[in-house]
Design a protein around this motif. Structure first.
Motif, PDB file in Angstrom:
ATOM      1  N   ALA A  45     -59.673  -8.783  82.206  1.00  0.00           N
ATOM      2  CA  ALA A  45     -60.716  -9.020  81.209  1.00  0.00           C
ATOM      3  C   ALA A  45     -62.052  -9.298  81.881  1.00  0.00           C
ATOM      4  O   ALA A  45     -63.087  -8.804  81.421  1.00  0.00           O
ATOM      5  N   VAL A  46     -62.044 -10.065  82.954  1.00  0.00           N
ATOM      6  CA  VAL A  46     -63.295 -10.391  83.640  1.00  0.00           C
ATOM      7  C   VAL A  46     -63.931  -9.122  84.208  1.00  0.00           C
ATOM      8  O   VAL A  46     -65.117  -8.846  83.979  1.00  0.00           O
ATOM      9  N   PHE A  47     -63.155  -8.339  84.920  1.00  0.00           N
ATOM     10  CA  PHE A  47     -63.735  -7.154  85.570  1.00  0.00           C
ATOM     11  C   PHE A  47     -64.026  -6.039  84.565  1.00  0.00           C
ATOM     12  O   PHE A  47     -64.997  -5.295  84.729  1.00  0.00           O
ATOM     13  N   ASN A  48     -63.224  -5.927  83.513  1.00  0.00           N
ATOM     14  CA  ASN A  48     -63.509  -4.926  82.493  1.00  0.00           C
ATOM     15  C   ASN A  48     -64.780  -5.295  81.733  1.00  0.00           C
ATOM     16  O   ASN A  48     -65.604  -4.425  81.434  1.00  0.00           O
ATOM     17  N   THR A  49     -64.966  -6.578  81.442  1.00  0.00           N
ATOM     18  CA  THR A  49     -66.180  -7.018  80.763  1.00  0.00           C
ATOM     19  C   THR A  49     -67.400  -6.780  81.643  1.00  0.00           C
ATOM     20  O   THR A  49     -68.434  -6.305  81.165  1.00  0.00           O
ATOM     21  N   ALA A  50     -67.296  -7.088  82.921  1.00  0.00           N
ATOM     22  CA  ALA A  50     -68.417  -6.860  83.838  1.00  0.00           C
ATOM     23  C   ALA A  50     -68.754  -5.374  83.927  1.00  0.00           C
ATOM     24  O   ALA A  50     -69.933  -4.994  83.923  1.00  0.00           O
ATOM     25  N   ARG A  51     -67.746  -4.534  83.970  1.00  0.00           N
ATOM     26  CA  ARG A  51     -67.989  -3.084  84.022  1.00  0.00           C
ATOM     27  C   ARG A  51     -68.666  -2.587  82.758  1.00  0.00           C
ATOM     28  O   ARG A  51     -69.624  -1.810  82.810  1.00  0.00           O
ATOM     29  N   ARG A  52     -68.205  -3.070  81.607  1.00  0.00           N
ATOM     30  CA  ARG A  52     -68.770  -2.607  80.344  1.00  0.00           C
ATOM     31  C   ARG A  52     -70.192  -3.112  80.146  1.00  0.00           C
ATOM     32  O   ARG A  52     -71.053  -2.386  79.635  1.00  0.00           O
ATOM     33  N   VAL A  53     -70.450  -4.362  80.549  1.00  0.00           N
ATOM     34  CA  VAL A  53     -71.797  -4.905  80.420  1.00  0.00           C
ATOM     35  C   VAL A  53     -72.753  -4.177  81.357  1.00  0.00           C
ATOM     36  O   VAL A  53     -73.869  -3.809  80.973  1.00  0.00           O
ATOM     37  N   SER A  54     -72.318  -3.940  82.594  1.00  0.00           N
ATOM     38  CA  SER A  54     -73.198  -3.258  83.545  1.00  0.00           C
ATOM     39  C   SER A  54     -73.476  -1.809  83.142  1.00  0.00           C
ATOM     40  O   SER A  54     -74.519  -1.263  83.487  1.00  0.00           O
ATOM     41  N   SER A  55     -72.572  -1.205  82.419  1.00  0.00           N
ATOM     42  CA  SER A  55     -72.837   0.168  81.966  1.00  0.00           C
ATOM     43  C   SER A  55     -73.860   0.190  80.831  1.00  0.00           C
ATOM     44  O   SER A  55     -74.468   1.237  80.569  1.00  0.00           O
ATOM     45  N   GLN A  56     -74.079  -0.937  80.151  1.00  0.00           N
ATOM     46  CA  GLN A  56     -75.033  -0.996  79.043  1.00  0.00           C
ATOM     47  C   GLN A  56     -76.405  -1.513  79.468  1.00  0.00           C
ATOM     48  O   GLN A  56     -77.348  -1.486  78.677  1.00  0.00           O
ATOM     49  N   ILE A  57     -76.529  -1.971  80.710  1.00  0.00           N
ATOM     50  CA  ILE A  57     -77.800  -2.550  81.175  1.00  0.00           C
ATOM     51  C   ILE A  57     -78.967  -1.564  81.074  1.00  0.00           C
ATOM     52  O   ILE A  57     -80.050  -1.949  80.632  1.00  0.00           O
ATOM     53  N   PRO A  58     -78.826  -0.292  81.437  1.00  0.00           N
ATOM     54  CA  PRO A  58     -79.981   0.603  81.297  1.00  0.00           C
ATOM     55  C   PRO A  58     -80.482   0.722  79.864  1.00  0.00           C
ATOM     56  O   PRO A  58     -81.694   0.767  79.630  1.00  0.00           O
ATOM     57  N   TYR A  59     -79.576   0.753  78.901  1.00  0.00           N
ATOM     58  CA  TYR A  59     -79.992   0.904  77.507  1.00  0.00           C
ATOM     59  C   TYR A  59     -80.628  -0.373  76.974  1.00  0.00           C
ATOM     60  O   TYR A  59     -81.686  -0.335  76.345  1.00  0.00           O
ATOM     61  N   VAL A  60     -80.007  -1.506  77.230  1.00  0.00           N
ATOM     62  CA  VAL A  60     -80.539  -2.776  76.757  1.00  0.00           C
ATOM     63  C   VAL A  60     -81.815  -3.118  77.519  1.00  0.00           C
ATOM     64  O   VAL A  60     -82.783  -3.616  76.946  1.00  0.00           O
ATOM     65  N   GLY A  61     -81.834  -2.835  78.816  1.00  0.00           N
ATOM     66  CA  GLY A  61     -83.013  -3.128  79.624  1.00  0.00           C
ATOM     67  C   GLY A  61     -84.228  -2.319  79.189  1.00  0.00           C
ATOM     68  O   GLY A  61     -85.347  -2.842  79.143  1.00  0.00           O
ATOM     69  N   ALA A  62     -84.013  -1.045  78.852  1.00  0.00           N
ATOM     70  CA  ALA A  62     -85.132  -0.214  78.391  1.00  0.00           C
ATOM     71  C   ALA A  62     -85.678  -0.733  77.067  1.00  0.00           C
ATOM     72  O   ALA A  62     -86.899  -0.825  76.870  1.00  0.00           O
ATOM     73  N   ALA A  63     -84.796  -1.100  76.157  1.00  0.00           N
ATOM     74  CA  ALA A  63     -85.244  -1.634  74.866  1.00  0.00           C
ATOM     75  C   ALA A  63     -85.956  -2.968  75.054  1.00  0.00           C
ATOM     76  O   ALA A  63     -86.994  -3.225  74.424  1.00  0.00           O
ATOM     77  N   PHE A  64     -85.418  -3.832  75.912  1.00  0.00           N
ATOM     78  CA  PHE A  64     -86.052  -5.117  76.169  1.00  0.00           C
ATOM     79  C   PHE A  64     -87.421  -4.924  76.821  1.00  0.00           C
ATOM     80  O   PHE A  64     -88.396  -5.582  76.455  1.00  0.00           O
ATOM     81  N   GLY A  65     -87.497  -4.026  77.789  1.00  0.00           N
ATOM     82  CA  GLY A  65     -88.774  -3.761  78.457  1.00  0.00           C
ATOM     83  C   GLY A  65     -89.823  -3.212  77.499  1.00  0.00           C
ATOM     84  O   GLY A  65     -90.990  -3.614  77.540  1.00  0.00           O
ATOM     85  N   PHE A  66     -89.421  -2.299  76.621  1.00  0.00           N
ATOM     86  CA  PHE A  66     -90.356  -1.733  75.638  1.00  0.00           C
ATOM     87  C   PHE A  66     -90.816  -2.822  74.665  1.00  0.00           C
ATOM     88  O   PHE A  66     -92.001  -2.903  74.333  1.00  0.00           O
ATOM     89  N   GLY A  67     -89.898  -3.667  74.220  1.00  0.00           N
ATOM     90  CA  GLY A  67     -90.262  -4.760  73.310  1.00  0.00           C
ATOM     91  C   GLY A  67     -91.183  -5.757  73.974  1.00  0.00           C
ATOM     92  O   GLY A  67     -92.138  -6.246  73.347  1.00  0.00           O
ATOM     93  N   TYR A  68     -90.940  -6.066  75.248  1.00  0.00           N
ATOM     94  CA  TYR A  68     -91.802  -7.003  75.961  1.00  0.00           C
ATOM     95  C   TYR A  68     -93.201  -6.412  76.168  1.00  0.00           C
ATOM     96  O   TYR A  68     -94.202  -7.123  76.082  1.00  0.00           O
ATOM     97  N   LEU A  69     -93.274  -5.116  76.429  1.00  0.00           N
ATOM     98  CA  LEU A  69     -94.574  -4.450  76.580  1.00  0.00           C
ATOM     99  C   LEU A  69     -95.376  -4.556  75.289  1.00  0.00           C
ATOM    100  O   LEU A  69     -96.578  -4.865  75.325  1.00  0.00           O
ATOM    101  N   ILE A  70     -94.727  -4.322  74.164  1.00  0.00           N
ATOM    102  CA  ILE A  70     -95.411  -4.447  72.876  1.00  0.00           C
ATOM    103  C   ILE A  70     -95.883  -5.886  72.667  1.00  0.00           C
ATOM    104  O   ILE A  70     -97.024  -6.134  72.252  1.00  0.00           O
ATOM    105  N   TYR A  71     -95.017  -6.853  72.953  1.00  0.00           N
ATOM    106  CA  TYR A  71     -95.374  -8.263  72.797  1.00  0.00           C
ATOM    107  C   TYR A  71     -96.552  -8.640  73.701  1.00  0.00           C
ATOM    108  O   TYR A  71     -97.485  -9.309  73.268  1.00  0.00           O
ATOM    109  N   TYR A  72     -96.501  -8.198  74.949  1.00  0.00           N
ATOM    110  CA  TYR A  72     -97.556  -8.546  75.907  1.00  0.00           C
ATOM    111  C   TYR A  72     -98.901  -7.955  75.470  1.00  0.00           C
ATOM    112  O   TYR A  72     -99.928  -8.640  75.484  1.00  0.00           O
TER     113      TYR A  72
END
Length: 94
Positions: A45-72
């Motif tokens: 469970a620990v390693f499967n969760t880490a793998r699944r979260v790390s595979s979603q980082i590009p998508y969540v990171g891009a959305a977070f970065g775009f939202g922060y740019l708008i806020y800034y």
């Protein structure tokens, strides 16, 4: 007194008494894989969760970065519009 004396004769171990086989007795056996259904579950469970979260980082990171740019940019624009220079540039009066 009630029949011939049979004496002490070894009848076998439990389940193998040497008598007629019983009918209608059902036995169930679990395979070794089913006996330890949660073997390694916490580790996997620990390693499967880490793998699944790390595979979603590009998508969540891009959305977070775009939202922060708008806020800034909006914060910077708001600070400019509420300043003396911004009010004068927009032609408004305070």
């Amino acid at each position: 007194m009630g029949g011939p004396a049979g004496g002490k004769k070894y009848m076998g171990w439990w389940g193998h008494m040497g008598g007629p086989t019983q009918r209608g007795v059902v036995t169930y056996i679990l395979s070794p894989f089913e006996q330890r259904a949660f073997a390694g579950a916490a580790h996997n469970a620990v390693f499967n969760t880490a793998r699944r979260v790390s595979s979603q980082i590009p998508y969540v990171g891009a959305a977070f970065g775009f939202g922060y740019l708008i806020y800034y940019e909006a914060s910077k624009r708001h600070a400019y519009l509420t300043s003396k220079a911004g009010i004068a540039a927009e032609g408004g009066s305070h």
